[in-house]
Structures are given as C-alpha cells and as structure tokens.
Enzyme design. Structure first.
Site, PDB file in Angstrom:
ATOM      1  N   ASP A  91      -2.970  -6.039   5.402  1.00 50.11           N
ATOM      2  CA  ASP A  91      -4.051  -5.088   5.688  1.00 50.11           C
ATOM      3  C   ASP A  91      -5.172  -5.204   4.670  1.00 50.11           C
ATOM      4  O   ASP A  91      -5.315  -4.337   3.813  1.00 50.11           O
ATOM      5  CB  ASP A  91      -3.480  -3.657   5.697  1.00 50.11           C
ATOM      6  CG  ASP A  91      -4.482  -2.623   6.183  1.00 50.11           C
ATOM      7  OD1 ASP A  91      -5.480  -3.005   6.791  1.00 50.11           O
ATOM      8  OD2 ASP A  91      -4.247  -1.429   5.943  1.00 50.11           O
TER       9      ASP A  91
ATOM     10  N   GLU B 280       0.082   2.418  14.684  1.00 55.74           N
ATOM     11  CA  GLU B 280      -0.109   3.585  13.816  1.00 55.74           C
ATOM     12  C   GLU B 280      -0.300   4.870  14.619  1.00 55.74           C
ATOM     13  O   GLU B 280      -1.172   5.685  14.351  1.00 55.74           O
ATOM     14  CB  GLU B 280      -1.286   3.352  12.863  1.00 55.74           C
ATOM     15  CG  GLU B 280      -1.068   2.171  11.940  1.00 55.74           C
ATOM     16  CD  GLU B 280      -2.197   1.946  10.955  1.00 55.74           C
ATOM     17  OE1 GLU B 280      -1.912   1.476   9.835  1.00 55.74           O
ATOM     18  OE2 GLU B 280      -3.356   2.238  11.310  1.00 55.74           O
TER      19      GLU B 280
ATOM     20  N   GLU C 133     -12.073  -0.831   1.341  1.00 52.32           N
ATOM     21  CA  GLU C 133     -10.916   0.059   1.397  1.00 52.32           C
ATOM     22  C   GLU C 133      -9.942  -0.206   0.255  1.00 52.32           C
ATOM     23  O   GLU C 133      -9.485   0.728  -0.411  1.00 52.32           O
ATOM     24  CB  GLU C 133     -10.203  -0.089   2.738  1.00 52.32           C
ATOM     25  CG  GLU C 133      -8.968   0.770   2.860  1.00 52.32           C
ATOM     26  CD  GLU C 133      -8.246   0.595   4.186  1.00 52.32           C
ATOM     27  OE1 GLU C 133      -7.176   1.225   4.358  1.00 52.32           O
ATOM     28  OE2 GLU C 133      -8.726  -0.168   5.053  1.00 52.32           O
TER      29      GLU C 133
END
Length: 667
Positions: free
Chosen positions: A360, A281, A388
């Site tokens: 993820d 990333e 998240e």
C-alpha cells in the site's frame, strides 16, 4: 515565486526567442481544445512575459504558426517543414530563425505542444534550429481524487476539496480552470473526482439530482482535453432503487446499470467511465454473491460500452480481517492471487488498476508481480502523489526519485520488459491519488508541487530522470539561477533521507495506525490488516521465499531467483523478502542492526542539512514561501528525530546491542 501559480510564474527575463516571432500568431484547426490551445498560448505569454499576441490570417515571418497537423499540411510552404505524421496526442515544435511552428497530431497534441513550448521558453531551453517531437508513452494519464462530498479528502493534506462542500457540489469556477490548466500542462487527460470509497451522499452523484452540476464541471475541464471519471458504489442498485441485490449476474441489476449509464451519458456524453473499489476494506462487491471480479467488472463494462465508456476496476483486494497468529496468509500475495487466475476473462473495456507495489504505497516495496504477468487483460499502474506514507506534505519527500526506480524495474517477462518500456503496451498508462486541495499553494507544502509536476512528466515520458524533473520544476517555479539549483538539490536529497529515517530495508508499516504519520513501531503488529514485521530479540522480517509464503515465486523465474537469495536480493528490500538475524552481515560489512542504527542517524542529519540549505536561501525568496516551507522543515526535523530515536531505542531494547559508534540511543 507566487505559490498559487505553481510552474506558471511571471518571468523577469526576456524570452529566449525573438518577441516579434512570438507576438504574431497564425492558427489552423477547429474544436474546443484547439481553440483553448490558441487561447492558452496568448494568455500565458501575456501573463508570464507581458507580451500581447496578435492573431494574423496567414503564415508569416516573423511569426508563430500553431495548428493540427492535418489542417496545416495544405497551408505550409517554403522553409516551414512538417513531419509526415505524429502519434496520437503527440506534437512537433520547430524554432526557426524567424518562425516558430507548433503542430499537434490532434487537438490534445497541439495543446500539449503549446504547454511544452511555453515551459521550454521559461527555462531558456530553446534556440533557432531546435526541433522537438514528443508523444505520451501511455494512453491513460489519470488523477484520482479521494474527495468526499462533505468537503474532506481522504488522505488529503492540502485543505478541503476543490469540488465539494457540505454534502453538495460547490466549487470556484476560476480555480477549477486554473487546476485544469495545471493538469493539462503536464499531460493529464482524465480525472476521477470522488473518493473510491463511495459512501453516503456520494452515491447520489450518478443520479439526476447531481448530474446537471457535474455536467457543468465537466464542461470546465473539456477544453483542456480532460475527461471526467466517476467512482461508483458497486451496490448502488440497492441504495438507489427498489432492487434488493447487487448480484452482477442478476438481469435486473444489469438492466438498472444499463439504464443509469444512459442517464449519466445524456448529461456527460464524454464521461471516461467508472472506477470501482469492490470487495475491499468493507466495500461491497461480487464476492458476497459468490461471483468473481470478472463477473462484476464485465457487468458494469457492458453498461458503459454503448457510450464508449471504460470500467477501471481496482486490484486493491485483500483479507483485512487477518489473524496475526497465522503466518501462512500473506497480504502481499492478494492482488496476484485474486486477479492472475482471471487473466483474459475481462471485457475489452475493462482496465485493471493495480498499485505499484503489493502492499500500500509504502516507502519501499517491490513492484507488483502482476505487471508483466498479465498478458490478456488491460491494466494501469496506480501511484500515489499525496503523501499518505511519505510525510503528509509536512515532510519533504520528492516522489519522482521512487518512481524512477519503478520505471526502471525489469519484470524480465519478454522483450523490453522494464516498466517504462512496457508503458503504452503491457501497461496502458497510470493513475495516481492526487495531492491537491484548497490551500493557497494547492499542495500544503509548496515544494510538494514538484510531485504533482513530476508525476505528469514521468508518466508522459518514463525515461525522464528524477534529476531532470527536479531541475525543470525548480527552474519553472523559482526562475533561473542558484536558488533554483539549490532547491533542486534539496528535492533530490529528500527521498533518500526520508527512506533512511523510516521503516528499515523494506519492512514497511511502522507508522501510527490510521493516521500513517510518525512512528509507531508495533502499531500494526497485532492488527487485522496483515502488516507485520514480526520482530523479536533475535530477528526481524517476513520470509516470502519458497520456504515461507512463496510470494517471491510470483515473479518471473529470473526475478524470483534474485529475490529468493539473500546475497542477490536488493538490500533496500531485504526485510520485505527475508527474515534476518540482527547480526546478519550486509554488503558494507556491517550487521543489519548497525545498518539500522546508521541509516536512522544519517536520515536525521540529512534532514538537518536540507533545513540548513533552506535557511541559507532567506532573502532570495518571497517571504511567505520561505516561511511556509521553513515551518514544514521544522516539523520534519521533529518527525525525523522521533523516527530516529524510537527505531533505534526499539531495537536496542530488543537486542541489548549498542551502537558501535557510541551515539546516543535512549534506553
């Protein structure tokens, strides 16, 4: 409940053991952690029960004896019996008619034994004659902070950082000690204190500018048996020196890291090591120099080795510039494809940290196929306590429900091949992105404290159930009785409800891009992140079988066959592995589409039922806690409604097929 105190509440009832036994203490051992174990025993008995503990200079009856096993052995006589040995960090508790014994294999083991005893005392779960022997399943039990030096927390939902403010190290010493107590009480032995995306000012944490302050912070955690770990930027030599390279095979780069490690360890001699996010990333890594992950990790590991440090190298590496048009590229394969060919090529003090699933931290995804496949490389599993993708600590989502299913997943690679059984063997332990911040209740949503507590309990003992954790935490936090039982029931219903109103059947990523809260069904559909569901008017899902991306074949042959076949693939993962027509008949006899409708109506209704259960507790809870949680449930109801209506409307518009039960779907 005083929300700041978490699972260390003032007790309204007398302890289940005689106060005369508890209030006379003999201890045997030495060391900072040992001394703290003695202090914690006295501190918590005073704080929770109002008991003053007198230290005595010999074993007595009535009385309590605590100590390190090797120190106790020559002192114990008569009716007091010691185990011949204990595993590292393990403990032994024996409650006699007039004596209590807590023995630790070592200093940490004693501290953990003290905390476990005090928890059982609060739960009323001890009686004369009870004997308890425990030891942690895994060696490394870590919390990862994604804290930035400006005081923000990446994926943080509980206020600012405990450690940083305005690009400097700044913290409340008393609060850090309270945090260390919470962490140690659930068996945590390592904490990384900065974001793995090490940018801007955070790069300076490994320099003389910041190290003296970090050393002071480390000293606060040390008596609790917790070692600090630092996230470092792979390209630090370019940022912090005159070297214009971070090539791991460049001798100048390797020498810079060696010298810098020496400086760091002069300040923090017991630093656990470094954690690194590289080639991920946008973060720098060995790929840009034509090197492998093993090249990069081994260079850093060599710098740490003389100091006893370890290098944790994250496996979250994938193509984040993917072309959505290209169906041959599958992000789910990335970690396996990048790291499996390197098995056995990492240094002995390198530990690979791989997320539990291949994507993820999704609400439902399969366990990563690297676990069980890696045979020559140390590894830990990464979980996520911070919510998240599971509700931002606005929505209640009791994560041990998910973690229990992970621990029970059978890799079918060798003897005792379930994840829980592999812990301490093929899997050295666990790391998790933590959910705490400076909010008064630590976790934003008061009931999200159960996820922090549950993480520690489950990685200590992977055989424990979510139900046991829910009842333990509720009893410790709200006291014995019907209120705690009702709250445990709410916790246990929360994950199934959240999963029902979220992305269906393992399809993943129907969230608001960037934020990851609330629905946005095609928000990521044409993005570069490799997070596609490819829904059209006829079908939805990604074919990851041998006829598609081949991802299913990365598992053991037995598991690969299960995932390959629609009939045997677990239905909560069926859209992860298969592309299905909407009229596909599922095991309950209903179509895929009808099941999507049903689960989303049910999910909302189940949140409403949790809300109603909570409102019925009014008057039996401290008003600030009641109101705080109530406001979260109100927001969760709104979120669940949006998920229900947007998902159902989306698929109705795609297909034109109505709900067979005639419930309201918006057009």
């Amino acid at each position: 409940m005083k929300e700041y105190d978490c699972w260390f509440q003032e007790q309204t009832e007398k302890p289940c053991l005689n106060a005369e036994i508890l209030s006379r203490l003999f201890s045997a051992g030495e060391g900072a952690v040992f001394n703290n174990a003695v202090s914690e025993y006295r501190f918590i008995l005073k704080k929770s029960w109002g008991l003053n503990v007198e230290k005595v200079n010999k074993i007595s009856a009535p009385g309590t004896t605590i100590g390190i096993l090797s120190y106790l052995a020559p002192l114990v006589t008569g009716d007091v019996k010691l185990p011949p040995a204990l595993p590292a960090e393990g403990f032994y508790i024996r409650a006699g008619a007039d004596q209590l014994l807590i023995a630790g294999a070592d200093e940490r083991g004693l501290l953990y034994g003290v905390y476990r005893f005090l928890a059982l005392l609060a739960l009323g779960g001890l009686k004369a004659g009870d004997e308890i022997t425990e030891a942690p399943a895994g060696r490394l039990r870590m919390l990862n902070h994604w804290d930035n030096m400006d005081g923000t927390i990446e994926r943080g939902y509980a206020g600012p950082s405990l450690f940083y403010k305005d690009n400097r190290i700044e913290y409340d010493r008393e609060r850090i000690v309270d945090y260390a107590r919470l962490a140690a009480s659930i068996g945590i032995n390592c904490i990384s204190i900065n974001n793995v995306n090490v940018r801007r000012e955070a790069k300076r944490l490994i320099t003389e500018e910041c190290l003296p302050e970090l050393a002071e912070l480390a000293a606060l955690f040390r008596p609790f048996g917790i070692r600090l770990m630092l996230a470092v930027n792979f390209a630090s030599p370019k940022s912090l020196s005159t070297i214009d390279s971070a090539d791991p095979l460049d001798p100048a780069v390797a020498n810079w890291w060696k010298e810098q490690a020496g400086i760091i360890y002069r300040h923090i001699p017991d630093l656990a090591g470094f954690i690194v996010k590289a080639d991920s990333e946008g973060e720098s890594g060995p790929f840009q120099y034509g090197r492998t992950h093993a090249d990069g990790a081994n260079m850093l590991a060599a710098a740490l080795k003389p100091h006893g440090g370890e290098l944790v190298w994250r496996c979250f590496v994938y193509d984040c510039r993917q072309d959505w048009r290209d169906h041959s590229v599958d992000r789910a394969r990335a970690a396996y494809d990048n790291f499996m060919p390197l098995d056995g090529k990492f240094a002995g003090n390198v530990i690979l940290q791989a997320k539990f699933g291949p994507l993820d931290f999704q609400v439902r995804e399969p366990v990563m196929p690297l676990f069980g496949a890696l045979e020559k490389t140390r590894c830990v599993m990464e979980l996520q306590i911070t919510q998240e993708y599971t509700g931002h600590q606005i929505d209640l989502c009791f994560l041990p429900w998910l973690w229990e299913s992970i621990m029970n997943f059978d890799t079918r690679r060798g003897f005792k091949s379930r994840i829980g059984e592999m812990t301490g063997k093929g899997i050295e332990g666990f790391a998790a992105v933590v959910n705490v911040g400076l909010d008064r209740n630590w976790t934003g949503h008061t009931l999200a404290q159960a996820n922090l507590y549950g993480y520690g309990r489950m990685i200590w003992n992977p055989a424990i159930t979510a139900k046991e954790i829910a009842h333990e935490w509720s009893g410790l936090s709200f006291g014995p009785g019907k209120t705690a039982e009702a709250i445990a029931g709410i916790l246990l219903k929360s994950y199934p409800a959240y999963e029902k109103y979220n992305a269906p059947f393992g399809i993943c990523f129907m969230v608001t891009p960037g934020l990851h809260y609330g629905p946005n069904i095609e928000g990521y559909e044409f993005s570069q992140w490799g997070t596609y569901h490819r829904a059209d008017r006829n079908a939805i899902g990604v074919d990851r079988t041998s006829g598609g991306t081949g991802y299913a074949g990365l598992y053991s042959p037995e598991n690969a066959e299960i995932f390959e076949q629609r009939a045997t693939c677990p239905e909560n993962l069926i859209l992860f592995f298969h592309r299905l027509d909407y009229d596909y008949k599922m095991k309950n006899g209903e179509t895929l589409l009808q099941n999507i409708y049903d689960t989303h109506f049910e999910g909302y209704d189940e949140v409403k039922a949790m809300y109603d259960t909570w409102t019925a507790l009014k008057g039996g809870l401290d008003e600030p806690v009641y109101n705080s949680v109530l406001s979260r449930f109100e927001r969760q109801l709104s979120n669940a409604r949006e998920w229900r209506d947007q998902i159902n409307t989306y698929f109705y518009r795609k297909t034109g097929v109505t709900d067979k039960k005639g419930r309201k779907i918006y057009d």
